[in-house]
Design an enzyme around this catalytic site. Structure first.
Site, PDB file in Angstrom:
ATOM      1  N   ASP A 147     -33.250  -7.098   0.600  1.00  0.00           N
ATOM      2  CA  ASP A 147     -32.608  -5.911  -0.001  1.00  0.00           C
ATOM      3  C   ASP A 147     -31.093  -5.862   0.136  1.00  0.00           C
ATOM      4  O   ASP A 147     -30.552  -6.150   1.189  1.00  0.00           O
ATOM      5  CB  ASP A 147     -33.114  -4.624   0.665  1.00  0.00           C
ATOM      6  CG  ASP A 147     -34.620  -4.486   0.652  1.00  0.00           C
ATOM      7  OD1 ASP A 147     -35.098  -3.426   1.098  1.00  0.00           O
ATOM      8  OD2 ASP A 147     -35.310  -5.422   0.224  1.00  0.00           O
ATOM      9  N   GLN A 163     -30.158  -7.457   3.863  1.00  0.00           N
ATOM     10  CA  GLN A 163     -31.217  -7.806   4.806  1.00  0.00           C
ATOM     11  C   GLN A 163     -31.207  -9.328   4.961  1.00  0.00           C
ATOM     12  O   GLN A 163     -31.261 -10.061   3.968  1.00  0.00           O
ATOM     13  CB  GLN A 163     -32.575  -7.352   4.255  1.00  0.00           C
ATOM     14  CG  GLN A 163     -32.670  -5.846   4.071  1.00  0.00           C
ATOM     15  CD  GLN A 163     -32.926  -5.134   5.379  1.00  0.00           C
ATOM     16  OE1 GLN A 163     -34.060  -5.028   5.833  1.00  0.00           O
ATOM     17  NE2 GLN A 163     -31.868  -4.645   6.010  1.00  0.00           N
ATOM     18  N   TRP A 171     -39.042 -14.061   5.410  1.00  0.00           N
ATOM     19  CA  TRP A 171     -38.725 -12.741   5.951  1.00  0.00           C
ATOM     20  C   TRP A 171     -39.073 -12.667   7.427  1.00  0.00           C
ATOM     21  O   TRP A 171     -40.102 -13.167   7.872  1.00  0.00           O
ATOM     22  CB  TRP A 171     -39.518 -11.687   5.167  1.00  0.00           C
ATOM     23  CG  TRP A 171     -39.239 -10.283   5.588  1.00  0.00           C
ATOM     24  CD1 TRP A 171     -38.241  -9.472   5.116  1.00  0.00           C
ATOM     25  CD2 TRP A 171     -39.953  -9.512   6.565  1.00  0.00           C
ATOM     26  NE1 TRP A 171     -38.309  -8.249   5.741  1.00  0.00           N
ATOM     27  CE2 TRP A 171     -39.345  -8.243   6.631  1.00  0.00           C
ATOM     28  CE3 TRP A 171     -41.051  -9.771   7.384  1.00  0.00           C
ATOM     29  CZ2 TRP A 171     -39.777  -7.228   7.482  1.00  0.00           C
ATOM     30  CZ3 TRP A 171     -41.491  -8.758   8.234  1.00  0.00           C
ATOM     31  CH2 TRP A 171     -40.857  -7.505   8.277  1.00  0.00           C
ATOM     32  N   ARG A 270     -38.848   5.086   5.124  1.00  0.00           N
ATOM     33  CA  ARG A 270     -37.731   4.160   5.194  1.00  0.00           C
ATOM     34  C   ARG A 270     -36.802   4.216   3.983  1.00  0.00           C
ATOM     35  O   ARG A 270     -37.121   4.817   2.965  1.00  0.00           O
ATOM     36  CB  ARG A 270     -38.244   2.713   5.381  1.00  0.00           C
ATOM     37  CG  ARG A 270     -39.301   2.252   4.382  1.00  0.00           C
ATOM     38  CD  ARG A 270     -39.828   0.855   4.789  1.00  0.00           C
ATOM     39  NE  ARG A 270     -40.791   0.317   3.848  1.00  0.00           N
ATOM     40  CZ  ARG A 270     -42.109   0.524   3.898  1.00  0.00           C
ATOM     41  NH1 ARG A 270     -42.641   1.251   4.864  1.00  0.00           N
ATOM     42  NH2 ARG A 270     -42.905  -0.010   2.987  1.00  0.00           N
ATOM     43  N   ASP A 271     -35.659   3.584   4.167  1.00  0.00           N
ATOM     44  CA  ASP A 271     -34.633   3.397   3.139  1.00  0.00           C
ATOM     45  C   ASP A 271     -33.877   4.666   2.760  1.00  0.00           C
ATOM     46  O   ASP A 271     -33.971   5.130   1.616  1.00  0.00           O
ATOM     47  CB  ASP A 271     -35.248   2.774   1.866  1.00  0.00           C
ATOM     48  CG  ASP A 271     -36.148   1.571   2.165  1.00  0.00           C
ATOM     49  OD1 ASP A 271     -37.072   1.299   1.384  1.00  0.00           O
ATOM     50  OD2 ASP A 271     -35.906   0.899   3.185  1.00  0.00           O
TER      51      ASP A 271
END
Lengths: 664, 169
Positions: A147, A163, A171, A270-271
């Site tokens: 992201d 990220q 990841w 989140r976010d």
């Protein structure tokens, strides 16, 4: 975990959308209710009957479990007799995908690789893998990125965070990478901005957004995965505001500033977004979440970014869309061509609400009205609500985020473009993912229903040798070579006109066309497909067509489709090869136009000035370096087309680590 | 006397009830995977499954993929020690690389972290990737694979894991 207390609900029961979608109570996933209390009231006789019944059932279950599969460790077994590929019986039928004519797979991304037929591993050479690296798209020197985070313009620099996994090309171990630029094209890599060094982000320094305050403060809110894997929101700010590069960051000692509220799962929170100013003098932020299968956006207000209050109700919710990640809310002007500060609201303004759907890994947006009275956002068209309507991009494009560029008064969009090749290739080449070229976002005044995305103007600084192909006649079923300098790094604009006679003649179709389920550029219609063949080798064994397909729908109206066909993009079978696209609205009198950025393994395509966009990742094995060519094609059965094309070879962008000797 | 028998039955019944509730979750979950039997057997073989939520069940499955992958690597080492045909040797080496570098060092840790921290789409990716690596290894032998049961095992388990993880999205 979910709060089973029915009385405690964050949702506003008066809101009709919420009443319909949010349940009265939240059922925990694992419903373990020891019924001891209840049973003690039953008569003993009934008890014995039930007990013996259960024992019988238990015995039955034990019997059934005996017949489980024997996962054989028999190393003596010689499997030469098994010539056909062995598959678990429950997997849906395989089909062979011939290299020359691939039918669209049409399955959702998550299961694509599991169902896509014979997947012989391709012997990727270092030459092929090295070629895949982009020339002018943002990417770190190595390893995994996802992201975009906290984009902003500060101190004369465009700041970009992302990220990042410092250890691998997959990841994990996520921290914040950081880079700066003067023009959104050339980048300097800076040291990591934030690492996982606190209990509240030790399991991940996840996505967040920046808010610039009028007094010069920079607020960064981000999600942390705590030592107990709870998703919380944290506050961070630059250590030194006089450093225009904002190299060092400080985490607020009072973190976390937000924890999951009652009724919201620890792992569905989140976010956080950029904040916007509200008439009551406070700031508001949105955080995506879900309740069962309903995607929602929570709203909080705050005065100091340290203490927050959950606002009753939700900003918006759409049933069936699942978890909303990377929520974004921003105003667009209905009249002007410039972008608007995130806090802007009033007449002549609409608000775009966007969510990244965890479920299908696509970014959806909807245009609507954000009421200063109710604090709710309502879509202009509920049939095209968030998650069920328009997408920013019909290809590979996720976790996108906008910011207001006060330097040039633009709203700019960043999008994470992941890999669609085999993951062992990513590990071999040592990196995974790029970012899209930043796009300006404006309201499409002509349709009133779309936004327009367009690569930032600064990209033109990379253009060199230009070539023009004016009014090329391309008859039905023909391909024309376009001699260009460097077909692997290009900026291309093209306009197409279909011959008017063919347009008049066209009959109705009883089958609705769709890029995804079509035979791609090989499926011929009366008025299409036609477009460009990118990254094609001379024999055109490998090619990536980007094309228009015009057809009369079942309603008698002409419809234009814009598609990218990856089915023949590579001879390798361990890469995704899908056909993406969508309809694109065409206003009467408009020519069909496309713009394409080709940059090695990424192709970004824009139709009708950015009304419909498609980003594609391709991994050719032959059509690389000097062997890649460009063609214009027309595979329609009856219509001729006239194409006017302009191409530019693109220089590579200077994207490199910042050196301390650098003059800023 | 009557009341103590009564109590015994209550306790016994409660225990079986709890047992059935978690077994129900295992069954419920496994029904939504492509290989019910494998799923149930694998989950039942691990004591953690009786107290786990769906994410926990997914983690049990991922652990099993890890275990099978390690077993596959061991088997590959054994076979390499028997001086096989050069072509088989080369393919075995390639498979070892896939299982070691891709599955064990990348896919499994990525999937586990994603499940632990609640970002299931990356766990799904990891599980899918593991299935692909196992399939890739098997295909590379062009029908003459000496480790088919191992590859199938990893592949099947990964597909089941992927389906369980899908439920978390």
């Amino acid at each position: 975990m979910a709060d089973p207390n029915p009385a405690r609900t964050f949702a506003d029961p008066e809101d009709p959308i919420i009443a319909a979608t949010v349940p009265d109570h939240y059922t925990p996933l694992l419903d373990v209710d020891p019924p001891a209390g209840e049973n003690s009231r039953r008569p003993l006789k009934g008890f014995l009957v039930i007990l013996s019944g259960l024992v019988l059932v238990g015995l039955l279950m034990a019997l059934i479990s005996e017949n489980g599969p024997s996962v054989s460790q028999d190393s003596q077994q010689n499997d030469l007799t098994l010539n056909a590929p062995a598959e678990s019986t429950n997997i849906s039928a395989q089909f062979l995908e011939p290299a020359s004519r691939g039918p669209s797979t049409g399955v959702s991304e998550k299961s694509f690789r599991l169902h896509s037929g014979v997947r012989a591993p391709f012997p990727w050479s270092n030459t092929m893998l090295t070629w895949q690296r982009t020339g002018y798209h943002f990417q770190p020197e190595k390893n995994w990125m996802n992201d975009p985070n906290g984009p902003m313009f500060y101190g004369g620099w465009y700041h970009f965070f992302y990220q990042y996994n410092p250890d691998a090309a997959v990841w994990g171990n996520i921290v914040w990478g950081h880079a700066v630029s003067k023009d959104l094209i050339e980048w300097l890599h800076l040291p990591l901005a934030m690492v996982a060094d606190q209990w509240y982000d030790t399991n991940g320094v996840w996505t967040g957004s920046a808010t610039l305050l009028s007094d010069g403060q920079v607020i960064m809110l981000y999600t942390g995965a705590t030592n107990e894997s709870v998703q919380v929101q944290n506050l961070a700010y630059p250590a030194d505001l006089s450093d225009p590069l904002l190299v060092d960051w400080v985490k607020y000692p009072g973190n976390p500033v937000l924890v999951p509220p009652p009724g919201i799962d620890d792992k569905d929170f989140r976010d956080p977004t950029t904040a916007w100013y509200w008439p009551d003098g406070k700031w508001r932020i949105a955080i995506g979440s879900k309740v069962n299968k309903t995607g929602i956006s929570l709203v909080y207000n705050t005065e100091d970014f340290k203490k927050y209050e959950l606002i009753e109700g939700v900003l918006h919710a759409v049933p069936g869309t699942g978890m909303w990640e990377c929520v974004d809310l921003y105003p667009v002007s209905l009249k002007e061509d410039n972008g608007l500060d995130t806090s802007f609201n009033g007449p002549g303004v609409k608000h775009v609400l966007k969510a990244s759907l965890d479920d299908d890994k696509n970014d959806y947006y909807a245009i609507g009205t954000y009421s200063l009275e109710s604090g709710n956002w309502t879509p202009d068209n509920p049939n095209l609500d968030v998650g069920i309507g328009l997408r920013y991009d019909y290809g590979k494009f996720y976790a996108s985020k906008t910011f207001y560029d006060q330097n040039k008064q633009r709203r700019i969009l960043w999008g994470w473009i992941g890999e669609t090749d085999g993951e062992s290739a990513d590990i071999k080449k040592g990196w995974a993912s790029v970012q899209s070229i930043p796009r300006t976002v404006v309201f499409d005044k002509k349709t009133g229903t779309n936004i327009l995305q367009w690569p930032v103007a600064e990209i033109k600084s990379l253009r060199k040798s230009s070539k023009k192909f004016d009014k090329l006649e391309v008859g039905p079923g023909s391909v024309v070579t376009l001699e260009v300098e460097k077909a692997t790094q290009m900026d291309i604009t093209a306009e197409f006109e279909i011959d008017k006679e063919a347009l008049k003649r066209i009959g109705e179709s009883d089958v609705e066309y769709s890029c995804r389920t079509s035979g791609g550029s090989a499926q011929r219609g009366e008025l299409g497909p036609f477009g460009l063949l990118l990254l094609a080798d001379e024999g055109r064994c490998e090619q990536t067509p980007v094309y228009f397909y015009v057809a009369k729908g079942t309603d008698g109206q002409l419809k234009t489709f814009f598609c990218t066909d990856e089915s023949r993009s590579s001879l390798a079978n361990d890469v995704d090869k899908r056909i993406f696209g969508s309809t694109v609205p065409v206003i009467k009198g408009e020519k069909l136009s496309m713009r394409i950025l080709v940059d090695h393994s990424i192709i970004e395509s824009f139709a009708q000035g950015g009304r419909t966009c498609i980003t594609s990742r391709v991994y050719p094995t032959k059509a690389i370096y000097g062997a890649a060519q460009l063609y214009v094609f027309n595979n329609a059965t009856s219509a001729s087309i006239t194409a006017s094309i302009q191409t530019w070879a693109m220089k590579s962008a200077y994207i490199r680590p910042y050196s301390s000797h650098q003059e800023s | 006397m009557r009341s103590s028998v009564f109590l015994l039955c209550v306790v016994g019944l409660s225990l079986t009830q709890i047992q059935f509730s978690s077994a129900d979750l295992v069954k419920q979950t496994c029904r939504q995977t492509p290989n019910y039997d494998l799923c149930v057997q694998t989950l039942r073989s691990d004591p953690r499954s009786s107290h786990a939520d769906v994410a926990g069940l997914a983690m049990v499955m991922v652990d099993m993929i890890k275990a099978k992958s390690i077993a596959t690597l061991h088997r590959i080492s054994e076979l390499l020690g028997t001086a096989p045909h050069p072509k088989t040797k080369a393919t075995l080496r390639r498979c070892a690389e896939l299982y070691d570098n891709a599955v064990l060092k990348a896919d499994i840790p990525s999937a586990m972290e994603a499940l632990k921290t609640g970002n299931p789409k990356f766990a799904e990716q990891g599980a899918n990737d593991a299935a692909n690596e196992a399939d890739s290894c098997e295909r590379a032998f062009s029908g003459a694979s000496p480790i088919t049961s191992f590859n199938r095992s990893v592949s099947d388990l990964s597909r089941v894991a992927s389906a369980i993880i899908r439920l978390l999205l």
